[in-house]
Design a protein around this motif. Structure first.
Motif, PDB file in Angstrom:
ATOM      1  N   MET A   1     -12.866  11.548  11.246  1.00 31.58           N
ATOM      2  CA  MET A   1     -12.743  10.990  12.405  1.00 31.58           C
ATOM      3  C   MET A   1     -11.158  10.229  12.205  1.00 31.58           C
ATOM      4  O   MET A   1     -10.832   9.808  11.001  1.00 31.58           O
ATOM      5  CB  MET A   1     -13.563   9.563  12.214  1.00 31.58           C
ATOM      6  N   ILE A   2     -10.425  10.345  13.189  1.00 31.03           N
ATOM      7  CA  ILE A   2      -8.877   9.883  13.247  1.00 31.03           C
ATOM      8  C   ILE A   2      -8.682   8.612  13.950  1.00 31.03           C
ATOM      9  O   ILE A   2      -9.297   8.506  15.162  1.00 31.03           O
ATOM     10  CB  ILE A   2      -8.013  11.084  13.953  1.00 31.03           C
ATOM     11  N   VAL A   3      -7.751   7.663  13.269  1.00 29.40           N
ATOM     12  CA  VAL A   3      -7.536   6.675  14.067  1.00 29.40           C
ATOM     13  C   VAL A   3      -6.054   6.887  14.344  1.00 29.40           C
ATOM     14  O   VAL A   3      -5.118   7.365  13.623  1.00 29.40           O
ATOM     15  CB  VAL A   3      -7.702   5.485  12.983  1.00 29.40           C
ATOM     16  N   ALA A   4      -5.643   6.531  15.791  1.00 29.60           N
ATOM     17  CA  ALA A   4      -4.277   6.693  16.105  1.00 29.60           C
ATOM     18  C   ALA A   4      -3.770   5.455  16.455  1.00 29.60           C
ATOM     19  O   ALA A   4      -4.218   4.643  17.210  1.00 29.60           O
ATOM     20  CB  ALA A   4      -4.307   7.664  17.516  1.00 29.60           C
ATOM     21  N   LYS A   5      -2.530   4.912  16.193  1.00 31.74           N
ATOM     22  CA  LYS A   5      -1.664   3.881  16.554  1.00 31.74           C
ATOM     23  C   LYS A   5      -0.549   4.240  17.232  1.00 31.74           C
ATOM     24  O   LYS A   5       0.090   5.373  17.043  1.00 31.74           O
ATOM     25  CB  LYS A   5      -1.469   3.314  15.169  1.00 31.74           C
ATOM     26  N   TYR A   6      -0.291   3.740  18.601  1.00 33.23           N
ATOM     27  CA  TYR A   6       0.684   3.992  19.546  1.00 33.23           C
ATOM     28  C   TYR A   6       1.865   2.937  19.718  1.00 33.23           C
ATOM     29  O   TYR A   6       1.476   1.823  19.628  1.00 33.23           O
ATOM     30  CB  TYR A   6       0.297   4.486  20.818  1.00 33.23           C
ATOM     31  N   GLY A   7       3.188   3.433  19.184  1.00 33.26           N
ATOM     32  CA  GLY A   7       4.225   2.228  19.163  1.00 33.26           C
ATOM     33  C   GLY A   7       4.582   2.039  20.671  1.00 33.26           C
ATOM     34  O   GLY A   7       4.155   2.652  21.793  1.00 33.26           O
ATOM     35  N   GLY A   8       5.409   0.907  20.843  1.00 36.04           N
ATOM     36  CA  GLY A   8       5.862   0.367  22.246  1.00 36.04           C
ATOM     37  C   GLY A   8       6.424   1.350  23.132  1.00 36.04           C
ATOM     38  O   GLY A   8       6.386   1.230  24.339  1.00 36.04           O
ATOM     39  N   GLY A  28     -11.365   8.259  16.833  1.00 36.19           N
ATOM     40  CA  GLY A  28     -12.417   7.206  17.066  1.00 36.19           C
ATOM     41  C   GLY A  28     -11.834   5.886  17.651  1.00 36.19           C
ATOM     42  O   GLY A  28     -12.854   5.149  18.017  1.00 36.19           O
ATOM     43  N   ALA A  29     -10.669   5.874  16.987  1.00 37.40           N
ATOM     44  CA  ALA A  29     -10.193   4.306  17.581  1.00 37.40           C
ATOM     45  C   ALA A  29      -8.807   4.509  17.668  1.00 37.40           C
ATOM     46  O   ALA A  29      -7.797   5.324  17.276  1.00 37.40           O
ATOM     47  CB  ALA A  29     -10.499   3.280  16.498  1.00 37.40           C
ATOM     48  N   VAL A  30      -8.182   3.642  18.667  1.00 41.08           N
ATOM     49  CA  VAL A  30      -6.894   3.439  19.059  1.00 41.08           C
ATOM     50  C   VAL A  30      -6.246   1.962  19.147  1.00 41.08           C
ATOM     51  O   VAL A  30      -6.958   1.154  19.371  1.00 41.08           O
ATOM     52  CB  VAL A  30      -6.635   3.955  20.577  1.00 41.08           C
TER      53      VAL A  30
END
Ligand code: ASP
Length: 340
Positions: A1-8, A28-30
């Motif tokens: 499962m991958i967690v992705a974070k997005y910058g501004g 699975g989560a952002v």
């Protein structure tokens, strides 16, 4: 499962649609930041909130922030009562009137909008990222692990048991992403930004600076502590402890595999070497655990040593493919399995 974070920069009216191209069934989560700069000379929402806080109870500056979130919603055809949410946000800012609460509102708004955009569950970061005198890691992990998958939360802030909000340092959404990845024991922590990854030197100062393909957690932490701003230094430890690789990637350029940050001993383990005929040519592929520039160096050295030219090559974070006129599988095999 991958967690992705997005910058501004991803969370802007023109770019938001791009995040859908980066998400698949394994995500699975952002975790999201507040709206970032939309053009050169623009001001980030977090900086607008900072200025707003110094002017309270004058709330006229809030209109600029509200306009950005209304555009984010309307341009991306998102079904959400953004005016109602903005009204509650400004009332809460004025009523509570403290710095951490005001500054956290950008991430809170982004997470609400992105969750509606993706059709994923919204989770307020104040419900999961838990502080006492400092971050309560175990408590935070426990709460995150109870949510279940497919949720969106805001980065950069959390709350104490009494509900008072606490901020991470600026750029701290990376830390939230790392905590969520560790709590969920993710296989990968993707950190999506607007550059291809970590550059050997600041790309603004050195225009042809190359992207670092793979480096250790320690070196990443060192470089970010010393000024490389692509990743917050405090985001490295939580994932390093859990052995979760970080993949810094560019949402404008999905072709590029980005930078992998991982445990040195995990990188570059060869899983298989294959060869396939393609007309008169041979395509030899090496599949490995995670990118290591050493593998490419070994393959090219070996081919050069045998006087074989490589007509084409391509690579990603877990493979390298070379096209040659000759059958080179044994040469490549020997090269990648040889001890240094
Ligand atoms: N929005 C916050 C900042 O501008 C946190 C973040 O983007 O990571 O610093």
């Amino acid at each position: 499962m991958i967690v992705a974070k997005y910058g501004g920069t991803a969370i802007t009216p023109n770019n938001l649609h791009l995040i859908k191209n980066t998400l698949g069934s394994h995500h699975g989560a952002v975790v999201v930041s507040a709206i970032g700069k939309q053009y050169d000379g623009d001001t980030k929402v977090t900086d607008l909130l900072k200025a707003l806080h110094t002017r309270l109870p004058d709330v006229s500056l809030f209109e600029k922030i509200a306009y950005k979130y209304r555009s984010l919603v309307s341009q991306n055809h998102i079904t959400i009562d953004i005016n109602g949410i903005l009204q509650n946000t400004i009332s809460d800012i004025v009523y509570k009137n403290y710095y951490e609460n005001t500054l956290s509102k950008g991430e809170e708004l982004s997470a609400k909008v992105v969750s509606a955009f993706l059709g994923w569950k919204y989770v307020g970061a104040e419900e999961i990222i838990t502080f006492g005198k400092r971050l309560l890691t175990e408590e935070t992990y426990r709460k995150i692990s109870l949510i279940g998958e497919r949720f969106v939360t805001g980065g950069f802030y959390g709350a104490r048991a009494d509900g008072r909000r606490v901020l991470f340092p600026r750029g701290g959404s990376d830390i939230t992403g790392a905590l969520v990845a560790s709590a969920l024991n993710a296989t990968l922590y993707e950190n999506w930004t607007d550059v291809n990854g970590l550059c050997v030197a600041d790309p603004v100062k050195v225009s042809n600076a190359q992207t670092v393909r793979c480096l250790s957690y320690d070196n990443m932490r060192l470089l970010s502590q010393c000024g490389a701003s692509v990743l917050h230094p405090d985001s490295v430890l939580p994932v390093a402890r859990a052995g979760i690789p970080i993949n810094i990637r560019n949402f404008f350029n999905l072709q590029d595999a980005g930078t992998i940050v991982c445990n040195d001993s995990v990188a570059g383990k060869v899983i298989g070497v294959t060869s396939k005929r393609n007309g008169n040519l041979f395509e030899t592929t090496v599949v490995f655990t995670l990118s290591s520039s050493l593998i490419a160096v070994k393959v090219f050295d070996a081919l050069e040593h045998c006087g074989i030219s490589c007509l084409k090559f391509c690579g990603g974070h877990n493979f390298l493919k070379v096209t040659t006129e000759q059958y080179v599988l044994p040469v490549v095999y020997d090269a990648v399995t040889a001890q240094i």
